[in-house]
Design a protein around this motif. Structure first.
Motif, PDB file in Angstrom:
ATOM      1  N   UNK A  17       0.839 -12.521  -6.692  1.00 49.98           N
ATOM      2  CA  UNK A  17       1.360 -12.457  -5.327  1.00 49.98           C
ATOM      3  C   UNK A  17       1.757 -11.021  -4.979  1.00 49.98           C
ATOM      4  N   UNK A  18       2.464 -10.367  -5.884  1.00 47.69           N
ATOM      5  CA  UNK A  18       2.883  -8.979  -5.661  1.00 47.69           C
ATOM      6  C   UNK A  18       1.650  -8.087  -5.511  1.00 47.69           C
ATOM      7  N   UNK A  19       0.682  -8.242  -6.404  1.00 48.10           N
ATOM      8  CA  UNK A  19      -0.521  -7.407  -6.361  1.00 48.10           C
ATOM      9  C   UNK A  19      -1.260  -7.563  -5.040  1.00 48.10           C
ATOM     10  N   UNK A  20      -1.500  -8.791  -4.627  1.00 52.66           N
ATOM     11  CA  UNK A  20      -2.274  -9.037  -3.409  1.00 52.66           C
ATOM     12  C   UNK A  20      -1.556  -8.491  -2.179  1.00 52.66           C
ATOM     13  N   UNK A  21      -0.260  -8.717  -2.072  1.00 52.74           N
ATOM     14  CA  UNK A  21       0.481  -8.261  -0.894  1.00 52.74           C
ATOM     15  C   UNK A  21       0.505  -6.736  -0.828  1.00 52.74           C
ATOM     16  N   UNK A  24      -2.976  -5.448   0.155  1.00 59.63           N
ATOM     17  CA  UNK A  24      -3.204  -5.594   1.599  1.00 59.63           C
ATOM     18  C   UNK A  24      -2.444  -4.529   2.389  1.00 59.63           C
ATOM     19  N   UNK A  25      -1.223  -4.255   1.972  1.00 58.74           N
ATOM     20  CA  UNK A  25      -0.406  -3.247   2.643  1.00 58.74           C
ATOM     21  C   UNK A  25      -1.071  -1.870   2.572  1.00 58.74           C
ATOM     22  N   UNK A  26      -1.538  -1.482   1.393  1.00 55.94           N
ATOM     23  CA  UNK A  26      -2.144  -0.161   1.225  1.00 55.94           C
ATOM     24  C   UNK A  26      -3.534  -0.066   1.844  1.00 55.94           C
ATOM     25  N   UNK A  27      -4.145  -1.213   2.133  1.00 55.87           N
ATOM     26  CA  UNK A  27      -5.414  -1.216   2.864  1.00 55.87           C
ATOM     27  C   UNK A  27      -5.158  -1.284   4.363  1.00 55.87           C
ATOM     28  N   UNK A  28      -3.885  -1.290   4.727  1.00 53.84           N
ATOM     29  CA  UNK A  28      -3.457  -1.344   6.121  1.00 53.84           C
ATOM     30  C   UNK A  28      -3.961  -2.611   6.817  1.00 53.84           C
ATOM     31  N   UNK A  34       4.850  -5.143   2.718  1.00 57.81           N
ATOM     32  CA  UNK A  34       5.248  -4.788   1.360  1.00 57.81           C
ATOM     33  C   UNK A  34       6.682  -4.267   1.324  1.00 57.81           C
ATOM     34  N   UNK A  35       7.170  -3.730   2.444  1.00 53.57           N
ATOM     35  CA  UNK A  35       8.561  -3.275   2.515  1.00 53.57           C
ATOM     36  C   UNK A  35       9.557  -4.408   2.359  1.00 53.57           C
ATOM     37  N   UNK A  59       2.419  -2.947  -8.861  1.00 54.58           N
ATOM     38  CA  UNK A  59       2.467  -2.458  -7.473  1.00 54.58           C
ATOM     39  C   UNK A  59       1.740  -1.125  -7.322  1.00 54.58           C
ATOM     40  N   UNK A  60       1.852  -0.250  -8.298  1.00 55.86           N
ATOM     41  CA  UNK A  60       1.149   1.039  -8.216  1.00 55.86           C
ATOM     42  C   UNK A  60      -0.359   0.818  -8.352  1.00 55.86           C
ATOM     43  N   UNK A  61      -0.774  -0.071  -9.242  1.00 51.90           N
ATOM     44  CA  UNK A  61      -2.212  -0.376  -9.382  1.00 51.90           C
ATOM     45  C   UNK A  61      -2.765  -0.934  -8.069  1.00 51.90           C
ATOM     46  N   UNK A  62      -2.041  -1.830  -7.441  1.00 53.02           N
ATOM     47  CA  UNK A  62      -2.487  -2.412  -6.174  1.00 53.02           C
ATOM     48  C   UNK A  62      -2.528  -1.354  -5.077  1.00 53.02           C
TER      49      UNK A  62
END
Length: 169
Positions: A17-21, A24-28, A34-35, A59-62
């Protein structure tokens, strides 16, 4: 969405769940912000459901994967997108070109600093790809920026507990 529902997702899907969210956040892309998710992940780590280093690694990997996707979008299709965009919004052309030139001058430092500014942090990857920034330098500066940003939000949840959610929500 309520905190209880988010907590249920954490319980049900865990680190995925953390990875996917965060991805998505870093892909805008639209998703859960994510905040909000990152402080909750910090709270989750503080309660012992996952280790703090593990949630940071995830989170950094995602964030880095999402940044790479946008970098390659900029590298492979950014020019066509830019031409389309300025055709629709011609007044933006000068500002965008000025920002691209600034990124060319500042390079990796510009990417790192961009990763620390809301809104710019997710979009900086596209112009970095468009100017064909060295991928290794881009990756290092991007990873460092993502690490700093995520540490602030996840660390707030970890150290401030439930009060962090009130600050960032």
């Amino acid at each position: 969405m309520s905190v209880q529902m988010l907590t249920q997702y954490f319980t049900q899907y865990g680190a995925i769940f953390v990875f996917v969210i965060v991805l998505l956040e870093y892909m805008n892309l639209p998703g859960f912000p994510a905040g909000v998710i990152m402080p909750l992940a910090g709270i989750w780590a503080a309660k012992g459901a996952i280790s703090f280093p593990m949630v940071m690694l995830i989170s950094v990997a995602a964030g880095l994967l999402g940044s790479w996707i946008l970098y390659f979008f900029g590298r492979l299709g950014g020019d066509a997108f830019f031409r389309f965009y300025v055709k629709k919004f011609p007044k933006q052309k000068g500002l965008i070109e000025k920002n691209m030139e600034t990124l060319r001058k500042r390079g990796a430092v510009g990417v790192f600093l961009g990763k620390l500014v809301p809104m710019i942090r997710t979009l900086i990857s596209i112009p970095a790809g468009m100017i064909s920034m060295d991928f290794g330098r881009y990756t290092i500066s991007s990873a460092l920026g993502v690490l700093v940003w995520n540490t602030v939000f996840i660390g707030a949840g970890y150290f401030m507990g439930d009060a962090a959610f009130q600050v960032f929500a």
